[in-house]
Motif scaffolding. Structure first.
Motif, mmCIF file in Angstrom:
data_model
loop_
_atom_site.group_PDB
_atom_site.id
_atom_site.type_symbol
_atom_site.label_atom_id
_atom_site.label_comp_id
_atom_site.label_asym_id
_atom_site.label_seq_id
_atom_site.Cartn_x
_atom_site.Cartn_y
_atom_site.Cartn_z
ATOM 1 N N SER A 191 0.887 -1.221 0.049
ATOM 2 C CA SER A 191 -0.137 0.122 -0.011
ATOM 3 C C SER A 191 0.696 1.103 -0.067
ATOM 4 N N ILE A 192 0.350 2.391 -0.551
ATOM 5 C CA ILE A 192 0.935 3.495 -0.720
ATOM 6 C C ILE A 192 -0.202 4.484 0.099
ATOM 7 N N GLY A 193 0.405 5.039 1.256
ATOM 8 C CA GLY A 193 -0.366 6.054 1.759
ATOM 9 C C GLY A 193 -0.998 7.515 1.214
ATOM 10 N N LYS A 194 -1.690 7.928 2.116
ATOM 11 C CA LYS A 194 -2.119 9.338 1.728
ATOM 12 C C LYS A 194 -1.121 10.337 1.394
ATOM 13 N N ASP A 195 -0.929 11.147 0.464
ATOM 14 C CA ASP A 195 -0.084 12.002 -0.023
ATOM 15 C C ASP A 195 1.432 11.541 0.126
ATOM 16 N N ALA A 196 1.627 10.154 0.052
ATOM 17 C CA ALA A 196 2.918 9.815 0.080
ATOM 18 C C ALA A 196 4.002 10.516 -0.701
ATOM 19 N N PHE A 197 3.566 10.670 -1.874
ATOM 20 C CA PHE A 197 4.520 11.348 -2.800
ATOM 21 C C PHE A 197 3.959 12.620 -3.560
ATOM 22 N N ASN A 198 3.095 13.321 -2.470
ATOM 23 C CA ASN A 198 2.365 14.542 -2.974
ATOM 24 C C ASN A 198 3.403 15.719 -3.322
ATOM 25 N N SER A 199 3.189 16.325 -4.293
ATOM 26 C CA SER A 199 3.897 17.655 -4.677
ATOM 27 C C SER A 199 5.547 17.183 -4.871
ATOM 28 N N CYS A 200 5.655 15.970 -5.391
ATOM 29 C CA CYS A 200 7.092 15.555 -5.958
ATOM 30 C C CYS A 200 7.238 15.931 -7.265
ATOM 31 N N ALA A 201 7.516 17.320 -7.658
ATOM 32 C CA ALA A 201 7.349 17.511 -8.908
ATOM 33 C C ALA A 201 8.040 17.144 -9.933
ATOM 34 N N ALA A 202 9.377 16.665 -9.617
ATOM 35 C CA ALA A 202 10.417 16.421 -10.368
ATOM 36 C C ALA A 202 10.323 14.786 -10.799
ATOM 37 N N LEU A 203 9.161 13.817 -10.126
ATOM 38 C CA LEU A 203 9.030 12.582 -10.048
ATOM 39 C C LEU A 203 8.774 12.353 -11.579
ATOM 40 N N GLU A 204 9.606 11.432 -12.300
ATOM 41 C CA GLU A 204 9.232 10.917 -13.712
ATOM 42 C C GLU A 204 8.999 9.509 -13.693
ATOM 43 N N ASP A 205 9.253 8.836 -12.830
ATOM 44 C CA ASP A 205 8.993 7.348 -12.844
ATOM 45 C C ASP A 205 8.769 6.711 -11.640
ATOM 46 N N ALA A 206 7.767 6.170 -11.521
ATOM 47 C CA ALA A 206 7.147 5.270 -10.239
ATOM 48 C C ALA A 206 6.774 3.951 -10.593
ATOM 49 N N THR A 207 7.760 3.007 -10.646
ATOM 50 C CA THR A 207 7.362 1.520 -10.827
ATOM 51 C C THR A 207 6.598 0.910 -9.541
ATOM 52 N N LEU A 208 5.374 0.661 -9.834
ATOM 53 C CA LEU A 208 4.685 0.028 -8.723
ATOM 54 C C LEU A 208 4.851 -1.368 -8.728
ATOM 55 N N PRO A 209 5.045 -2.001 -7.487
ATOM 56 C CA PRO A 209 5.285 -3.324 -7.331
ATOM 57 C C PRO A 209 4.132 -4.180 -7.525
ATOM 58 N N LYS A 210 4.260 -5.577 -7.832
ATOM 59 C CA LYS A 210 3.027 -6.409 -8.328
ATOM 60 C C LYS A 210 2.337 -6.709 -7.060
ATOM 61 N N ARG A 211 2.881 -6.606 -5.844
ATOM 62 C CA ARG A 211 1.989 -6.529 -4.634
ATOM 63 C C ARG A 211 1.173 -5.659 -4.351
ATOM 64 N N LEU A 212 1.438 -4.404 -4.779
ATOM 65 C CA LEU A 212 0.478 -3.191 -4.473
ATOM 66 C C LEU A 212 -1.006 -3.575 -4.393
ATOM 67 N N ASN A 213 -1.927 -3.162 -3.602
ATOM 68 C CA ASN A 213 -2.943 -3.429 -3.789
ATOM 69 C C ASN A 213 -4.007 -2.350 -3.241
ATOM 70 N N LYS A 214 -3.181 -1.362 -2.651
ATOM 71 C CA LYS A 214 -4.102 -0.106 -2.342
ATOM 72 C C LYS A 214 -3.494 1.265 -2.480
ATOM 73 N N ILE A 215 -3.773 2.071 -3.321
ATOM 74 C CA ILE A 215 -3.197 3.518 -3.267
ATOM 75 C C ILE A 215 -4.168 4.558 -2.603
ATOM 76 N N GLU A 216 -3.635 5.190 -1.521
ATOM 77 C CA GLU A 216 -4.482 6.322 -0.871
ATOM 78 C C GLU A 216 -4.600 7.550 -1.485
ATOM 79 N N SER A 217 -5.654 8.490 -1.343
ATOM 80 C CA SER A 217 -5.903 9.643 -2.065
ATOM 81 C C SER A 217 -4.726 10.655 -1.964
ATOM 82 N N GLY A 218 -4.421 11.292 -2.978
ATOM 83 C CA GLY A 218 -3.327 12.216 -2.971
ATOM 84 C C GLY A 218 -1.867 11.727 -3.086
#
Length: 181
Positions: free
Chosen positions: A110-137
Motif C-alpha cells: 500500500s501507498i499512503g495518503k499524500d505519500a509522494f504529493n508535490s514531488c514535481a520532478a518525479l518522472e518514474d514510479a514503478t509500482l510493485p506487483k503486490r501493491l493493492n491499495k493507493i490512498e488519496s493524493g
C-alpha cells in the motif's frame, strides 16, 4: 532537531531514531541508515532542506516506515528504502520536489495518503506487483510523472486516477487506456 549546522552524522549500530530527531537539520546532505536500525520515529528527517540522498543499508530488515519520514526535504533526489517494507506511509516523501525516481520495494502492498504529493520532478514510479491499495493524493502534484503501470492485484485507488491521467498514461488490467503493446 533543528541542528542548522549539522552536515553529517554517523549512525553505526544505532537501533532507534526518535520522532523529529533530525528534522530541520538544514545542512545535512546525506544519510545512511544502518542495518542495525529497527525503529524510526515520525518525521525523523522532515524538512532537511539540503538532504539529497537517503539510503537504508542493504542489511536493514525494517518492515515499516513512519509517517512523514522525508516530508519537505526539497533537495532529496534519491531514497533507497528497506526491501522488506510493506507500505509507504502517509506523507513519506510529500514535498520532495527534487525526487526524480521512486524505487518502491517489491513487498510494498500500500501507498499512503499524500505519500509522494508535490514531488514535481518525479518522472518514474514503478509500482510493485503486490501493491493493492493507493490512498488519496498519493501522487498529486507529480507534474513530471510519465507512464504508470498498475499491478493486477491493485484493488483500491482513492481519488488519484484523474490526477494521474492528467500527467501521463495509465496501464494495468483494470485501467488500460490504450491497447496492450
Amino acid at each position: 532537531s533543528g541542528c542548522k549546522k549539522l552536515k553529517e552524522v554517523a549512525l553505526d549500530n544505532v537501533q532507534s531514531i526518535g520522532a523529529n530527531a533530525f528534522a530541520d537539520c538544514d545542512a545535512l546532505t546525506e544519510i545512511e541508515l544502518p542495518g542495525s536500525l529497527t525503529e524510526l520515529g515520525a518525521s525523523a528527517f522532515a524538512n532537511c532542506d539540503k538532504l539529497q540522498t537517503a539510503t537504508f543499508n542493504a542489511a536493514n530488515m525494517m518492515t515499516a516506515l513512519p509517517t512523514g519520514l522525508f516530508e519537505g526535504c526539497v533537495a532529496l533526489e534519491e531514497a533507497v528504502l528497506p526491501q522488506d517494507i510493506k507500505a509507504i506511509p502517509e506523507n513519506t516523501f510529500k514535498g520532495c520536489q527534487s525526487l526524480t525516481r521512486a524505487r518502491i520495494p517489491s513487498d510494498v502492498e500500500s501507498i499512503g495518503k499524500d505519500a509522494f504529493n508535490s514531488c514535481a520532478a518525479l518522472e518514474d514510479a514503478t509500482l510493485p506487483k503486490r501493491l493493492n491499495k493507493i490512498e488519496s493524493g498519493a501522487f498529486s502534484g507529480c507534474e513530471s510523472l510519465g507512464d504508470v503501470t498498475f499491478p493486477d492485484k491493485l484493488t483500491e485507488i482513492k481519488r488519484i486516477v484523474k490526477t494521474l491521467v492528467n500527467y501521463g498514461t495509465l496501464y494495468g488490467s483494470a485501467f488500460t487506456t490504450r491497447d496492450n503493446e
